[in-house]
Design a protein around this motif. Structure first.
Motif, PDB file in Angstrom:
ATOM      1  N   CYS A 140      12.766   8.352  -3.218  1.00 50.89           N
ATOM      2  CA  CYS A 140      11.965   8.983  -4.267  1.00 50.89           C
ATOM      3  C   CYS A 140      10.491   8.972  -3.854  1.00 50.89           C
ATOM      4  N   GLY A 141       9.815  10.084  -4.095  1.00 49.77           N
ATOM      5  CA  GLY A 141       8.406  10.159  -3.729  1.00 49.77           C
ATOM      6  C   GLY A 141       8.216  10.216  -2.225  1.00 49.77           C
ATOM      7  N   THR A 142       7.025   9.877  -1.782  1.00 49.03           N
ATOM      8  CA  THR A 142       6.683   9.937  -0.354  1.00 49.03           C
ATOM      9  C   THR A 142       5.836   8.739   0.049  1.00 49.03           C
ATOM     10  N   VAL A 143       6.209   8.129   1.167  1.00 49.83           N
ATOM     11  CA  VAL A 143       5.371   7.125   1.835  1.00 49.83           C
ATOM     12  C   VAL A 143       5.018   7.697   3.205  1.00 49.83           C
ATOM     13  N   TYR A 186      -3.305   3.637   8.202  1.00 49.27           N
ATOM     14  CA  TYR A 186      -3.505   4.349   6.933  1.00 49.27           C
ATOM     15  C   TYR A 186      -2.153   4.589   6.275  1.00 49.27           C
ATOM     16  N   VAL A 187      -2.090   4.347   4.952  1.00 47.90           N
ATOM     17  CA  VAL A 187      -0.871   4.607   4.193  1.00 47.90           C
ATOM     18  C   VAL A 187      -1.219   5.471   2.991  1.00 47.90           C
ATOM     19  N   LEU A 188      -0.371   6.446   2.736  1.00 45.39           N
ATOM     20  CA  LEU A 188      -0.526   7.330   1.590  1.00 45.39           C
ATOM     21  C   LEU A 188       0.788   7.311   0.821  1.00 45.39           C
ATOM     22  N   VAL A 189       0.721   7.054  -0.492  1.00 38.05           N
ATOM     23  CA  VAL A 189       1.918   6.980  -1.333  1.00 38.05           C
ATOM     24  C   VAL A 189       1.791   8.008  -2.450  1.00 38.05           C
ATOM     25  N   SER A 190       2.796   8.883  -2.537  1.00 38.01           N
ATOM     26  CA  SER A 190       2.777   9.978  -3.509  1.00 38.01           C
ATOM     27  C   SER A 190       4.076   9.998  -4.306  1.00 38.01           C
ATOM     28  N   GLY A 191       4.003  10.538  -5.505  1.00 37.87           N
ATOM     29  CA  GLY A 191       5.199  10.647  -6.333  1.00 37.87           C
ATOM     30  C   GLY A 191       6.054  11.853  -6.016  1.00 37.87           C
ATOM     31  N   GLY A 192       5.557  12.796  -5.237  1.00 33.94           N
ATOM     32  CA  GLY A 192       6.302  14.016  -4.945  1.00 33.94           C
ATOM     33  C   GLY A 192       6.877  14.021  -3.546  1.00 33.94           C
ATOM     34  N   ALA A 250      -1.498  10.724  -5.893  1.00 35.10           N
ATOM     35  CA  ALA A 250      -1.233   9.895  -4.717  1.00 35.10           C
ATOM     36  C   ALA A 250      -2.412   8.959  -4.488  1.00 35.10           C
ATOM     37  N   ILE A 251      -2.119   7.864  -3.796  1.00 34.43           N
ATOM     38  CA  ILE A 251      -3.199   6.959  -3.384  1.00 34.43           C
ATOM     39  C   ILE A 251      -3.170   6.832  -1.863  1.00 34.43           C
ATOM     40  N   GLY A 252      -4.328   6.653  -1.287  1.00 36.07           N
ATOM     41  CA  GLY A 252      -4.443   6.363   0.135  1.00 36.07           C
ATOM     42  C   GLY A 252      -5.116   5.018   0.315  1.00 36.07           C
ATOM     43  N   ALA A 253      -4.684   4.254   1.317  1.00 41.13           N
ATOM     44  CA  ALA A 253      -5.252   2.916   1.516  1.00 41.13           C
ATOM     45  C   ALA A 253      -5.379   2.608   3.007  1.00 41.13           C
TER      46      ALA A 253
END
Length: 350
Positions: A196-199, A206-212, A228-231
């Motif tokens: 579910c979502g995207t990592v 760098y990591v980006l986590v999104s719900g889509g 989404a958030i990026g960290a």
């Protein structure tokens, strides 16, 4: 924070120069821009887990897709750029065997699987062409790009199967007995694990986590509303990697290793350098063995871990074809590679 939405779903400042307009409405598709930016910055590898992976696949020979975003094309362009430069680069993409919200035999899911495999086909053909021109001797397309799925098969003794019951149905004054069937997947003690979502992880910095997912619906800014958030950690980047240090060791690196340990059941030293060919081939060996056990018709076969090789075959030319042992998804009559449907249209499924 990154967004994919229009002014109907959130406040957008007209003075923000990064916004676009479509039919008089302001659009923020910063999530798409973030993916593109970090793909272009990547130097060694990308690791992606996503619910959908449909992209611009006009190079694959199947016209009509509505997926006009550039994520898939940017990924394969980065791989080809590295091949021409004589450098290593690896991309790992984890998908569900099929989108979990629906019957895999339905027309909409089959159409989504069709566009997904067409996207893979486009990417592998471009890589094969780059290898033929400038790649190392003996190189294969799967040395650079691989797709995986997640699933599990356990001993049948661990599955509590309900007894087949007879259900009574009354029709026109008479009662009929009908058997309540047990799903084939339950009988064979196997199940896919959904994504579910995207990592999205680039170079362990760098990591980006999104719900889509990675598809037009989630990235255009005009359809689904996504956040989404990026960290990242400024002290743990490739530019600040200490001399002599073999790899980064920050929180993003540790997060990816924990994901891989969960999926593979092991902690291999090769996983610390995922761009290297040794890591690619070890992960493929584990995934292929798990797929063999997962898809086997023999009773008692179990998977050692959750990582499965996505059930497609890639020819030397890069063309994606059905595997002999996976023309249909296990326990279903659904085509693994999907098929083009007239209804619903690609406007709805891509």
């Amino acid at each position: 924070i990154f967004r994919s939405l229009n002014e109907d779903s959130g406040f957008l400042d007209e003075e923000n120069t990064g916004l676009k307009q479509d039919r008089g409405r302001l659009i923020d598709n910063g999530l798409h821009s973030a993916f593109i930016h970090h793909i272009r910055r990547a130097q060694k590898f990308l690791y992606i887990e996503t619910a959908q992976f449909m992209g611009r696949c006009w190079r694959g020979g199947a016209a009509g897709t509505r997926d006009q975003h550039l994520v898939a094309l940017e990924i394969v362009s980065k791989i080809c750029e590295k091949i021409f430069a004589g450098k290593r680069f690896a991309v790992y993409v984890v998908l569900p065997l099929y989108p979990t919200a629906g019957d895999p035999t339905s027309s909409e899911i089959q159409e989504m699987l069709f566009w997904q495999t067409q996207t893979m086909d486009m990417m592998y053909k471009m890589i094969a062409k780059a290898i033929s021109k400038k790649g190392p001797v003996g190189a294969r397309v799967t040395d650079y790009l691989n797709f995986y799925a997640l699933g599990i098969r356990v001993p049948l003794s661990e599955v509590n199967l309900p007894e087949e019951e007879e259900e009574g149905e009354e029709e026109e004054g008479k009662e009929e007995k009908k058997k309540k069937s047990i799903p084939e997947a339950a009988k064979n003690a196997r199940s896919q694990i959904g994504v579910c979502g995207t990592v999205f992880i680039a170079d362990d910095e760098y990591v980006l986590v999104s719900g889509g997912g990675i598809c037009q619906r989630s990235l255009s800014g005009k359809r689904n509303t996504e956040m989404a958030i990026g960290a990242w950690q400024p002290r743990h980047t490739q530019a600040r990697l200490p001399e002599g240090a073999p790899h980064l060791s920050g929180k993003v690196h540790q997060f990816r290793l924990s994901l891989w340990a969960e999926h593979t059941g092991i902690t291999s030293p090769s996983f610390r350098r995922p761009h290297r060919i040794g890591c690619v081939r070890e992960l493929n060996r584990l995934a292929n063995e798990n797929w063999r056990c997962f898809a086997s018709n023999e009773e008692g076969t179990v998977t050692e871990s959750n990582i499965l090789k996505y059930p497609i075959a890639i020819q030397a030319s890069g063309q994606v074809v059905s595997r002999k042992d996976a023309r249909f998804l296990p326990d279903t009559k659904a085509r693994t590679m999907g098929r083009r449907m007239r209804i619903p249209s690609e406007k709805l499924t891509s």
